[in-house]
Each structure stands twice: as C-alpha cells, then as structure tokens.
Write a protein that holds these residues in place. Structure first.
Motif, PDB file in Angstrom:
ATOM      1  N   HIS A   9     -70.419   8.524  11.572  1.00 14.99           N
ATOM      2  CA  HIS A   9     -70.062   9.588  10.625  1.00 14.99           C
ATOM      3  C   HIS A   9     -69.207  10.626  11.361  1.00 14.99           C
ATOM      4  O   HIS A   9     -69.484  10.961  12.527  1.00 14.99           O
ATOM      5  CB  HIS A   9     -71.345  10.230  10.084  1.00 14.99           C
ATOM      6  CG  HIS A   9     -71.104  11.223   8.988  1.00 14.99           C
ATOM      7  ND1 HIS A   9     -70.658  12.509   9.220  1.00 14.99           N
ATOM      8  CD2 HIS A   9     -71.247  11.115   7.634  1.00 14.99           C
ATOM      9  CE1 HIS A   9     -70.555  13.149   8.074  1.00 14.99           C
ATOM     10  NE2 HIS A   9     -70.899  12.325   7.093  1.00 14.99           N
ATOM     11  N   HIS A  61     -76.349   9.209  12.278  1.00 15.16           N
ATOM     12  CA  HIS A  61     -75.398   8.603  11.334  1.00 15.16           C
ATOM     13  C   HIS A  61     -76.086   8.287  10.013  1.00 15.16           C
ATOM     14  O   HIS A  61     -75.562   8.594   8.933  1.00 15.16           O
ATOM     15  CB  HIS A  61     -74.822   7.327  11.960  1.00 15.16           C
ATOM     16  CG  HIS A  61     -73.990   6.509  11.033  1.00 15.16           C
ATOM     17  ND1 HIS A  61     -72.658   6.793  10.772  1.00 15.16           N
ATOM     18  CD2 HIS A  61     -74.290   5.395  10.289  1.00 15.16           C
ATOM     19  CE1 HIS A  61     -72.189   5.900   9.926  1.00 15.16           C
ATOM     20  NE2 HIS A  61     -73.154   5.041   9.615  1.00 15.16           N
ATOM     21  N   ARG A  62     -77.269   7.693  10.068  1.00 13.08           N
ATOM     22  CA  ARG A  62     -78.013   7.325   8.855  1.00 13.08           C
ATOM     23  C   ARG A  62     -78.434   8.557   8.070  1.00 13.08           C
ATOM     24  O   ARG A  62     -78.335   8.585   6.833  1.00 13.08           O
ATOM     25  CB  ARG A  62     -79.228   6.498   9.250  1.00 13.08           C
ATOM     26  CG  ARG A  62     -80.122   6.141   8.070  1.00 13.08           C
ATOM     27  CD  ARG A  62     -81.243   5.230   8.499  1.00 13.08           C
ATOM     28  NE  ARG A  62     -82.052   4.798   7.377  1.00 13.08           N
ATOM     29  CZ  ARG A  62     -82.685   3.630   7.307  1.00 13.08           C
ATOM     30  NH1 ARG A  62     -82.602   2.767   8.311  1.00 13.08           N
ATOM     31  NH2 ARG A  62     -83.400   3.304   6.246  1.00 13.08           N
ATOM     32  N   GLN A  65     -76.460  10.586   5.386  1.00 12.59           N
ATOM     33  CA  GLN A  65     -76.495  10.188   3.981  1.00 12.59           C
ATOM     34  C   GLN A  65     -77.944  10.292   3.514  1.00 12.59           C
ATOM     35  O   GLN A  65     -78.838   9.743   4.149  1.00 12.59           O
ATOM     36  CB  GLN A  65     -76.017   8.744   3.816  1.00 12.59           C
ATOM     37  CG  GLN A  65     -74.575   8.517   4.289  1.00 12.59           C
ATOM     38  CD  GLN A  65     -74.466   7.657   5.525  1.00 12.59           C
ATOM     39  OE1 GLN A  65     -75.147   6.651   5.614  1.00 12.59           O
ATOM     40  NE2 GLN A  65     -73.621   8.045   6.445  1.00 12.59           N
ATOM     41  N   GLY A  66     -78.192  11.001   2.441  1.00  9.75           N
ATOM     42  CA  GLY A  66     -79.557  11.118   1.921  1.00  9.75           C
ATOM     43  C   GLY A  66     -80.044  12.546   1.889  1.00  9.75           C
ATOM     44  O   GLY A  66     -79.315  13.491   2.185  1.00  9.75           O
TER      45      GLY A  66
END
Length: 414
Positions: A9, A61-62, A65-66
């Motif tokens: 990201h 990075h994960r 998102q969310g």
C-alpha cells in the motif's frame, strides 16, 4: 530485489522509504509475498534476520483496507522487550498509515492499557497479561484477522504454551496465523499442526549461528574468569558488548565489578522493575552503557544492531541457547565476535556447540596472563552477603550446612 517490488500500500511503502529500507533480507523476500496472499506460514529464522518486518509490513498492508479502532492483528511475544521492539517497528514502518499499536505486558499499570486497547488495531502482547485482559473483558478479539506467534520456541521454554492455547480458543477460527521460531522442536511442530492451516514453511539458514560471527574459546579457571574478562576487554576493540552469566546474582555482581573497573556497564536481570529494565535497555541502545551483563531470560528480546561482541562469561546450558546468545552480534552485514570463557566442566557442551557449528572452535590464551594463580580459599567474588540474624522463634530447622567443593584449577591451553 527491492522493497518496491512487493507492491505494498502506498502509505506503507512510504514508511519503508522513510525507514531507509531498500533491499529485503532473505526471510522478508520469501515471507512477505506469501503473507500478502493470506497464507499461513511457519518462518524459521534466527534473531537478526529481519523477521519482524517480514510480518509487520504485510499486516500493515492488509489493515489499510478495512475497519479502524478495533483489534485486527495480534502479535504474541515472549518478553516485554521483544513486545516493545515489535511495537517500535510497527510505529516506524507504519508511520504514514495512521494505524495504532499497543503493547500489553505485566509489571506496569493495567488501566492505561485498557484505554489504549480501545483505540488500537494491532496488539503486541505477552500471553499472561493478555489473558488477564481477556478474562476481565477489556479487550475484544472478535474481529481479529491475523495472529502472529513470535519466537515460539522461546515462549515454550518460558512455559507460555498453556496460555497460548487458551488465547487461541478466544480468537476467531477464521484467521491468518504466522508462526516464527529459530528452531522447530517437536512441541512447536505439534503446535503448528494444531493452529495453522496448510502452512507454507519459509526458512533461512537455521542449522547454526550466523556465518558473520567469529567464535573463540578461552579456557580458564573459574576463579580467574573476571580477571581474564577484564584483560580481554582491555585488549579488544569493542563497540557494544553483551555479556551472559548463569544467574541473576552473578549478572548484578559482574556489572558492579565492571563499573568499578571504569567501564560504562549495567546489568539486566529479573529483579529489576519494568521502568529500570527499560532505562537499562535504552541506555545500552543509545551508547550510555557500553557493556550490558544479562542472564538468558533477561536478555530475550534484546535487539540492538550495533553489538560487536557477545561474551559468554558462563557457558549456556544448551547449544541452542548458545546460538540465540551469539545471534545478537554479526548482524546487518556486519561482523561480530563471540568469546566464551570455559572451564574443564564445560567440555561436553563445547563438543555440542562444535557439532552445531560443524567446526572445531579455536582455543585461545592471552599472553602475559597468569593462568596458574591459585584459587582463594573461599569465594569472595560472588558470595552472597550474610543474612541478618533472626530471632530464635523465627528460625527454621535446617540440616547441617556443607560448603561447596572447590573446583580444581583449570589452566588455559592453546
């Protein structure tokens, strides 16, 4: 290969650039793409191989998102020091993301952690205190997406396996799980089979200590260890030096003796408060203390990149412990030295270490050092101060006291 090939990201990539990370280490090169794909992994790597960034970067990075302000990633660590270092790495690499991390461990206030847990997406915790929060209902792990078991073999050695199993029962079954360990004994292998789903094993050389470390043995009588240590320090060009002793008492006394000899030295052992431990670690990192004396338990989690020498004042109990000790030097493409003071009683362990290293380790002597100096009639160096006399009613019945046998003198040899 460079970090920009991972397609992180943009805000995570900006943190990597700000931290001046350019070329990934082997464990990062192998693990990061797999973690970004959502795979469960077993990472086999020693301290100093860059494993922290190998899981921190794909987690950041994960999490970009969310949802925010709920715990989505949990890192379990064996020690407060390692928890703080992981927290610092998250802060550095995630500096542009706005994601928040919190450390959770005992020895400090409970309520301040409760407040921070309400605002964090990442929790870095020691198992015992995290269980306290779970039992009190002060942390919500129902939205957890990633679980990391860092230094799993160390956590097992410290007796955390039952706590880890209790925690795993409290997190969602649908999650990504990452397990990192320097070694893979049977108990850790069983744990991996229990908690990971179709894991991929990522391994860098774990057959022995890093090749950038030179190993030297210094045979000497037990009563001459401190004298030889001082001579070694006087004749060696050092930066930061980490010295290991067998007990907390010996760490404290040896640190005091080094201070009296004019060195900027401190000791790290289990009797220190958390504030004092942190002050000692900060002083060692920033160069206030050139020498740190520690036990194996107290030193777990130490991550200081500029350590030039590891000195085993006392031989470790296992070859694996030796590997962990000396893995703290020779890092980040630098060379390091591992000196071990050995008595005749240590020869069996020396052979075990040589099997791990797959080489004979050089025995060294110092010219001009008097190896034949007789042992004192009693130990004055590490003798504990006498206890204050108790009143008759407080005394406990004990058997007759027997003085420990004096070890025969062990002269150095080439």
């Amino acid at each position: 290969m460079e970090f920009n090939t991972f397609d992180l990201h943009p805000k995570v990539a900006a943190g990597v650039t700000a931290a001046r990370y350019i070329t990934p280490t082997p464990i990062q090169e192998q693990a990061i793409p797999l973690v970004m794909q959502g795979r469960d992994i077993v990472g086999l790597a020693h301290t100093g191989t860059g494993k922290t960034a190998a899981f921190v970067l794909p987690i950041l990075h994960r999490l970009m998102q969310g949802g925010r302000k709920r715990v989505r990633a949990l890192v379990l660590a064996p020690t407060r020091e390692l928890a703080e270092q992981t927290h610092e790495a998250i802060g550095t690499l995630g500096s542009r993301t706005g994601l928040k991390s919190v450390t959770v461990y005992g020895g400090v206030g409970f309520n301040p952690q409760v407040d921070k847990l309400k605002r964090a997406e990442i929790v870095v915790a020691c198992p015992g205190r995290l269980l306290d929060h779970l039992n009190q209902g002060t942390v919500d792990l129902s939205h957890l997406e990633v679980l990391v078991l860092d230094e799993a073999d160390r956590m097992f050695d410290m007796g955390f396996l039952p706590d880890i199993r209790k925690i795993i029962k409290r997190v969602p079954a649908k999650r990504q799980t990452l397990l990192f360990s320097a070694t893979m004994p049977d108990n850790i292998l069983h744990l991996a089979h229990e908690v990971l789903k179709a894991p991929v094993t990522v391994q860098v050389d774990t057959t022995g200590p890093v090749s950038s470390v030179s190993h030297m043995l210094y045979p000497v009588g037990q009563h001459l260890k401190t004298s030889l240590l001082l001579e070694l320090l006087r004749h060696t060009d050092t930066e930061s030096v980490l010295i290991f002793t067998r007990t907390k008492h010996r760490a404290k006394r040896l640190g005091e003796q080094l201070g009296k000899a004019g060195y900027q030295a401190a000791s790290l052992q289990g009797n220190l408060s958390q504030a004092k431990r942190q002050a000692v670690m900060n002083g060692f990192r920033d160069g206030t203390f050139q020498i740190l004396v520690a036990t194996d338990v107290a030193a777990r989690g130490i991550d200081v990149t500029q350590i030039s020498h590891v000195i085993n004042y006392d031989m470790p109990d296992t070859a694996d412990a030796y590997t962990h000790r000396i893995g703290r030097t020779g890092r980040n493409a630098k060379t390091g030295d591992a000196f071990t003071l050995i008595t005749y009683e240590d020869e069996d362990m020396v052979r075990s270490i040589e099997r791990v290293l797959r080489a004979k380790v050089t025995r060294c002597t110092l010219d001009g050092f008097d190896y034949k100096k007789a042992a004192p009639s009693r130990d004055t160096e590490f003798a504990r101060p006498p206890r204050q006399p108790q009143r008759r009613s407080e005394k406990k019945k004990t058997g007759p006291f027997k003085a420990p046998c004096e070890s025969p003198q062990f002269a150095g040899h080439r």
